[in-house]
Motif scaffolding. Structure first.
Motif, PDB file in Angstrom:
ATOM      1  N   ALA A  97       0.842  -1.202   0.000  1.00 12.41           N
ATOM      2  CA  ALA A  97       0.000   0.000   0.000  1.00 12.41           C
ATOM      3  C   ALA A  97       0.875   1.249   0.000  1.00 12.41           C
ATOM      4  O   ALA A  97       1.672   1.465   0.918  1.00 12.41           O
ATOM      5  CB  ALA A  97      -0.925   0.009   1.215  1.00 12.41           C
ATOM      6  N   SER A  98       0.701   2.083  -1.019  1.00 11.55           N
ATOM      7  CA  SER A  98       1.538   3.282  -1.142  1.00 11.55           C
ATOM      8  C   SER A  98       1.297   4.255  -0.002  1.00 11.55           C
ATOM      9  O   SER A  98       2.191   5.013   0.374  1.00 11.55           O
ATOM     10  CB  SER A  98       1.257   3.980  -2.478  1.00 11.55           C
ATOM     11  OG  SER A  98      -0.095   4.394  -2.568  1.00 11.55           O
ATOM     12  N   ILE A  99       0.107   4.235   0.566  1.00  7.86           N
ATOM     13  CA  ILE A  99      -0.213   5.186   1.626  1.00  7.86           C
ATOM     14  C   ILE A  99       0.612   4.901   2.890  1.00  7.86           C
ATOM     15  O   ILE A  99       1.019   5.817   3.606  1.00  7.86           O
ATOM     16  CB  ILE A  99      -1.732   5.172   1.922  1.00  7.86           C
ATOM     17  CG1 ILE A  99      -2.131   6.468   2.632  1.00  7.86           C
ATOM     18  CG2 ILE A  99      -2.146   3.939   2.706  1.00  7.86           C
ATOM     19  CD1 ILE A  99      -3.608   6.748   2.586  1.00  7.86           C
ATOM     20  N   SER A 274     -11.795   1.762   0.956  1.00  6.25           N
ATOM     21  CA  SER A 274     -10.495   2.189   0.442  1.00  6.25           C
ATOM     22  C   SER A 274     -10.637   2.798  -0.944  1.00  6.25           C
ATOM     23  O   SER A 274     -11.505   2.404  -1.728  1.00  6.25           O
ATOM     24  CB  SER A 274      -9.530   0.995   0.373  1.00  6.25           C
ATOM     25  OG  SER A 274      -8.378   1.293  -0.398  1.00  6.25           O
ATOM     26  N   ASP A 275      -9.747   3.745  -1.260  1.00  7.44           N
ATOM     27  CA  ASP A 275      -9.716   4.359  -2.588  1.00  7.44           C
ATOM     28  C   ASP A 275      -9.445   3.345  -3.689  1.00  7.44           C
ATOM     29  O   ASP A 275      -9.934   3.484  -4.812  1.00  7.44           O
ATOM     30  CB  ASP A 275      -8.628   5.429  -2.653  1.00  7.44           C
ATOM     31  CG  ASP A 275      -9.077   6.771  -2.118  1.00  7.44           C
ATOM     32  OD1 ASP A 275     -10.229   6.880  -1.665  1.00  7.44           O
ATOM     33  OD2 ASP A 275      -8.267   7.713  -2.152  1.00  7.44           O
ATOM     34  N   VAL A 276      -8.619   2.352  -3.413  1.00  7.53           N
ATOM     35  CA  VAL A 276      -8.271   1.371  -4.443  1.00  7.53           C
ATOM     36  C   VAL A 276      -9.530   0.668  -4.942  1.00  7.53           C
ATOM     37  O   VAL A 276      -9.762   0.540  -6.158  1.00  7.53           O
ATOM     38  CB  VAL A 276      -7.263   0.343  -3.896  1.00  7.53           C
ATOM     39  CG1 VAL A 276      -6.984  -0.740  -4.929  1.00  7.53           C
ATOM     40  CG2 VAL A 276      -5.970   1.023  -3.492  1.00  7.53           C
ATOM     41  N   GLY A 302      -8.622   7.496   1.829  1.00  5.22           N
ATOM     42  CA  GLY A 302      -7.177   7.490   1.736  1.00  5.22           C
ATOM     43  C   GLY A 302      -6.582   8.550   0.838  1.00  5.22           C
ATOM     44  O   GLY A 302      -5.418   8.896   0.975  1.00  5.22           O
ATOM     45  N   TYR A 304      -5.628   8.356  -2.365  1.00  2.56           N
ATOM     46  CA  TYR A 304      -4.521   7.842  -3.169  1.00  2.56           C
ATOM     47  C   TYR A 304      -4.348   8.733  -4.398  1.00  2.56           C
ATOM     48  O   TYR A 304      -5.234   9.481  -4.780  1.00  2.56           O
ATOM     49  CB  TYR A 304      -4.809   6.412  -3.611  1.00  2.56           C
ATOM     50  CG  TYR A 304      -4.631   5.372  -2.526  1.00  2.56           C
ATOM     51  CD1 TYR A 304      -5.338   5.450  -1.325  1.00  2.56           C
ATOM     52  CD2 TYR A 304      -3.777   4.288  -2.697  1.00  2.56           C
ATOM     53  CE1 TYR A 304      -5.190   4.489  -0.342  1.00  2.56           C
ATOM     54  CE2 TYR A 304      -3.637   3.317  -1.719  1.00  2.56           C
ATOM     55  CZ  TYR A 304      -4.339   3.431  -0.543  1.00  2.56           C
ATOM     56  OH  TYR A 304      -4.191   2.491   0.449  1.00  2.56           O
ATOM     57  N   ASP A 305      -3.201   8.624  -5.052  1.00  6.31           N
ATOM     58  CA  ASP A 305      -2.900   9.471  -6.209  1.00  6.31           C
ATOM     59  C   ASP A 305      -3.972   9.382  -7.289  1.00  6.31           C
ATOM     60  O   ASP A 305      -4.313  10.379  -7.924  1.00  6.31           O
ATOM     61  CB  ASP A 305      -1.543   9.087  -6.807  1.00  6.31           C
ATOM     62  CG  ASP A 305      -0.385   9.510  -5.930  1.00  6.31           C
ATOM     63  OD1 ASP A 305      -0.586  10.387  -5.071  1.00  6.31           O
ATOM     64  OD2 ASP A 305       0.721   8.954  -6.098  1.00  6.31           O
ATOM     65  N   SER A 321      -0.649  11.170   5.689  1.00  6.85           N
ATOM     66  CA  SER A 321       0.119   9.944   5.920  1.00  6.85           C
ATOM     67  C   SER A 321       1.597  10.214   6.176  1.00  6.85           C
ATOM     68  O   SER A 321       2.200   9.613   7.065  1.00  6.85           O
ATOM     69  CB  SER A 321      -0.058   8.983   4.746  1.00  6.85           C
ATOM     70  OG  SER A 321       0.284   9.615   3.532  1.00  6.85           O
TER      71      SER A 321
END
Length: 358
Positions: A97-99, A274-276, A302, A304-305, A321
């Motif tokens: 997870a990038s976060i 989650s954003d994903v 989250g 995310y990008d 984060s």
């Protein structure tokens, strides 16, 4: 000039050459570095331990001598002498997870310049694995612990307290931290999402996501959804569609969207954990003939990008984060350096980012 009278620079070169010849057949010692640099062993030791303790010219000579002799410091010996390992153990749920990667980046941004190395372990959301990691890392005598999460087994909590080193928990909130805490309320964050959706006129809300047994943050988000739903629609059973296994990827979000529509076809807003997952569902909507947000609102968690790059943009909860990592590192650093910390809990909060999807 007589042959015995050579310049200081020449003497230094000779010492380095002699040191290199000796080091070719045995391990290089700190004494070799000292001889090559033309200083005492104590000065080398002090410079390696704290570069700021010697002058810049001396430090440059020692650093050059280290390179020339290819000296590798015996950290185990120096740690035994100082009773400090100059390491911090970091335990996160997953490395994919990038976060969480942003949080670790913030942690290392502060710790590495101060000479601390970070050992990283991941639990895959399993409490038993977290306990095993804490036990294993404790045997390596870290100077501090950084952990994502606030719920642990009793043995894990006991192990952390027995180490006697500072501990920072993060990414959640509790009134009884093991030691220090840098986090936010996942429960309150999801309540704000529901409040927003109801304020926009949505009435048939559904919560969905992958709810692994050890993912307590996801459970806190679900509880926030349920409590806010009860406040707005008392007596109405909230729509909850979750699975307990499966990868946290966009394809799983597509499958969850299909489950929601099969079980609750009149749903007008879907709250993803989650954003994903939300991003996968949002991308699939156009192919399914679903207009977002007219036919169906979608939210994530989250920031995310990808959330801001979608069309429409994904409404989500933004978490600081990287700041969690830097604030946690600052707390650990002060304690590891012997300073007291007055505020041992820091709430970094969250932000509801309203975009086109809801």
């Amino acid at each position: 000039m007589r042959s015995s009278q050579v310049s200081d620079e020449g003497q230094l070169s000779l010492r380095k050459a002699e040191s290199r010849r000796r080091s070719a057949t045995r391990a290089v010692t700190m004494a070799d570095v000292a001889q090559a640099a033309g200083v005492s062993t104590q000065t080398v030791s002090r410079a390696l331990r704290d570069p700021r303790s010697v002058g810049p010219d001396t430090l440059a000579r020692i650093e050059e001598a280290v390179r020339e002799t290819r000296y590798v410091q015996n950290l185990a010996a120096s740690h035994l002498a100082s009773n400090r390992s100059m390491t911090v153990a970091a335990i996160i749920p997953t490395i994919s997870a990038s976060i969480f990667a942003e949080t670790i980046q913030g942690l290392t941004d502060v710790l590495l310049p101060e000479g601390y190395q970070v050992f990283l372990g991941h639990t895959d959301y399993m409490a038993a694995r977290e306990e095993s990691l804490v036990r294993s890392f404790s045997g390596r005598r870290p100077d501090g612990f950084f952990i994502i999460g606030t719920r642990h087994t009793q043995e894990t909590t006991a192990l952390l307290k027995r180490t006697g080193v500072p501990v920072v928990e993060s990414w959640s909130w509790t009134n009884r931290p093991v030691d220090m805490l840098v986090g936010f309320s996942n429960h309150a964050a999801l309540m704000s999402v529901v409040d927003h959706l109801v304020g926009r006129g949505y009435r048939r809300l559904a919560f969905t996501g992958v709810m692994k047994p050890g993912d307590h943050r996801a459970k806190e988000r679900l509880k926030g959804f349920q409590d806010a739903h009860e406040r707005h629609f008392p007596g109405v059973t909230p729509r909850v569609v979750t699975v307990t296994s499966g990868p946290m990827v966009m394809a799983t979000g597509v499958e969850l969207l299909k489950l929601v529509r099969e079980q609750h076809p009149d749903t007008d807003a879907v709250v993803f954990v989650s954003d994903v997952l939300a991003s996968g569902a949002l991308l699939a909507c156009s192919g399914l003939g679903i207009s977002v947000p007219k036919d169906l609102a979608i939210t994530g968690f989250g920031n995310y990008d990808i959330a801001g790059q979608l069309t429409p943009g994904l409404t989500t909860i933004a978490i600081a984060s990287r700041r969690i990592g830097t604030e946690s590192a600052n707390l650990l650093l002060r304690r590891m350096q012997g300073s007291e910390v007055e505020n041992r809990t820091q709430d970094v909060g969250f932000e509801l980012l309203v975009r086109g999807s809801a």
